[in-house]
Design an enzyme around this catalytic site. Sequence first.
Site, PDB file in Angstrom:
ATOM      1  CE  LYS A 151      -5.525  -0.770  -7.032  1.00 55.38           C
ATOM      2  NZ  LYS A 151      -4.784  -1.890  -5.972  1.00 55.38           N
ATOM      3  CG  ASP A 152      -7.469  -3.136  -2.133  1.00 49.55           C
ATOM      4  OD1 ASP A 152      -6.954  -4.030  -2.719  1.00 49.55           O
ATOM      5  OD2 ASP A 152      -6.799  -2.157  -1.741  1.00 49.55           O
ATOM      6  CG  MET A 181      -0.475  -5.299   3.532  1.00 48.23           C
ATOM      7  SD  MET A 181      -0.492  -6.854   2.981  1.00 48.23           S
ATOM      8  CE  MET A 181      -0.676  -6.696   1.121  1.00 48.23           C
ATOM      9  CG  LEU A 235       3.324   3.643   3.507  1.00 50.56           C
ATOM     10  CD1 LEU A 235       3.226   4.572   4.610  1.00 50.56           C
ATOM     11  CD2 LEU A 235       1.984   2.740   3.372  1.00 50.56           C
ATOM     12  CG  HIS A 236       0.997   4.176  -3.338  1.00 48.32           C
ATOM     13  ND1 HIS A 236      -0.156   4.313  -3.219  1.00 48.32           N
ATOM     14  CD2 HIS A 236       0.892   2.871  -3.347  1.00 48.32           C
ATOM     15  CE1 HIS A 236      -1.032   3.392  -3.008  1.00 48.32           C
ATOM     16  NE2 HIS A 236      -0.461   2.358  -3.302  1.00 48.32           N
ATOM     17  CG  HIS A 242      -0.687   3.383   1.049  1.00 50.60           C
ATOM     18  ND1 HIS A 242       0.243   2.953   0.254  1.00 50.60           N
ATOM     19  CD2 HIS A 242      -1.220   2.091   1.348  1.00 50.60           C
ATOM     20  CE1 HIS A 242       0.044   1.770   0.107  1.00 50.60           C
ATOM     21  NE2 HIS A 242      -0.717   1.288   0.545  1.00 50.60           N
ATOM     22  NE  ARG A 278       0.588  -7.802  -4.763  1.00 47.60           N
ATOM     23  CZ  ARG A 278      -0.496  -7.945  -3.907  1.00 47.60           C
ATOM     24  NH1 ARG A 278      -1.489  -7.270  -4.021  1.00 47.60           N
ATOM     25  NH2 ARG A 278      -0.380  -8.957  -3.078  1.00 47.60           N
TER      26      ARG A 278
HETATM   27  P1  AMP Z   1      -2.344  -1.956   0.971  1.00 50.42           P
HETATM   28  O1  AMP Z   1      -0.865  -1.636   1.580  1.00 50.42           O
HETATM   29  O2  AMP Z   1      -2.179  -2.338  -0.369  1.00 50.42           O
HETATM   30  O3  AMP Z   1      -2.945  -3.132   2.012  1.00 50.42           O
HETATM   31  O4  AMP Z   1      -3.336  -0.999   1.264  1.00 50.42           O
HETATM   32  C1  AMP Z   1      -3.570  -0.147   2.162  1.00 50.42           C
HETATM   33  C2  AMP Z   1      -5.059   0.648   1.996  1.00 50.42           C
HETATM   34  O5  AMP Z   1      -4.569   1.641   1.148  1.00 50.42           O
HETATM   35  C3  AMP Z   1      -6.092  -0.214   1.628  1.00 50.42           C
HETATM   36  O6  AMP Z   1      -7.365   0.081   2.396  1.00 50.42           O
HETATM   37  C4  AMP Z   1      -6.277   0.204   0.281  1.00 50.42           C
HETATM   38  O7  AMP Z   1      -7.328  -0.068  -0.148  1.00 50.42           O
HETATM   39  C5  AMP Z   1      -5.848   1.622   0.214  1.00 50.42           C
HETATM   40  N1  AMP Z   1      -5.253   1.940  -1.161  1.00 50.42           N
HETATM   41  C6  AMP Z   1      -4.334   1.109  -1.873  1.00 50.42           C
HETATM   42  N2  AMP Z   1      -4.159   1.822  -3.114  1.00 50.42           N
HETATM   43  C7  AMP Z   1      -4.879   2.862  -3.061  1.00 50.42           C
HETATM   44  C8  AMP Z   1      -5.209   4.022  -3.899  1.00 50.42           C
HETATM   45  N3  AMP Z   1      -4.499   3.931  -5.209  1.00 50.42           N
HETATM   46  N4  AMP Z   1      -5.999   4.973  -3.737  1.00 50.42           N
HETATM   47  C9  AMP Z   1      -6.548   5.056  -2.421  1.00 50.42           C
HETATM   48  N5  AMP Z   1      -6.240   3.888  -1.467  1.00 50.42           N
HETATM   49  C10 AMP Z   1      -5.598   2.840  -1.735  1.00 50.42           C
END
Ligand code: AMP
Length: 293
Positions: free
Chosen positions: A157-158, A37, A40-41, A44, A195
């Site tokens: 993480k999720d 989404m 990015l960090h 990601h 977040r």
């Molecule tokens: P999001 O943008 O939050 O939907 O996350 C995109 C993808 O990045 C999802 O598959 C998350 O599980 C993964 N993700 C989010 N935070 C982390 C993290 N700290 N370490 C590894 N993967 C992550």
Amino acid sequence: MTSAVPTPAVHKTVAELRRGLGAWRKSGERIALVPTMGALHAGHISLVELARAKAGRVVVSIFVNPAQFAPNEDFARYPRVFEQDLALLAAAGADAVFHPAPGEIYPEGFATTVSLAGPATAGLEDRFRPTHFQGVATIVAKLLIQALPDIAVFGEKDFQQLAVIRRMAADLDLPAQILGAPTLREADGLALSSRNAYLSERERKFAPHLNQAMQWAAGRIRAGEPLEAALRDARAAISGAGFNLDYLEVRDAGTLAPPAVGQIQGLRLLAAARLGTTRLIDNIAVDAAPAKG
Ligand code: AMP
């Protein structure tokens, strides 16, 4: 001398995405998809790196998916920093970015969703976000059909989300191989999350207590203490650190069902807790050390 990093191709429509990826597929390249989404960090980026290790071409989707937010959640304030994300993805070596407008994904008249059971109704995130996984599964199914990747990478993480997607991909015969990637953390144990940007300075100081209490509980369970005592004390520690705890549970890591009587292997500790208006989730393995012989 610094060499310029090539900017990934940006596709805004499904038709463009299919043209771009179709050309790679035709020349026999393996394609990995990393759905995100945005905002990015490094977590990601670790997914992009895993994707690059597994496939010749990597496409990252950036789409803040309205369908996975409830009306009272943070859809409107969710961070949107596309140019910054694009620069990070260029540096990480992503080949393409799919960045559709909401109308491209949910056109007028859109009326189809994926219906879920199994890990999606395990009584964890679904208890607090009852429409969330239907929104996630529907967008992930669409992305997998749009991009037809060989591999799709998701973060542990999720953890419940990863289990839901694995189940859906198996049940719907979606051809992509689903890969899970370990959680990237700050030095103090806080799991990286888009977040975390919502946390005040004071909340940021307290945030690592969630993971610390989980590590404490996992250690006690590994040492053979009863699950319920370890969970009870860790729940109290999390609440005592100023969190509103949604849940802290031990589950079977594969099915997310409650552990069988006497089960000590393949367990996962999962939690969600709110600090002020920010909701944090985390999970860790609780594998008991093999018995010494
Ligand atoms: P999001 O943008 O939050 O939907 O996350 C995109 C993808 O990045 C999802 O598959 C998350 O599980 C993964 N993700 C989010 N935070 C982390 C993290 N700290 N370490 C590894 N993967 C992550």
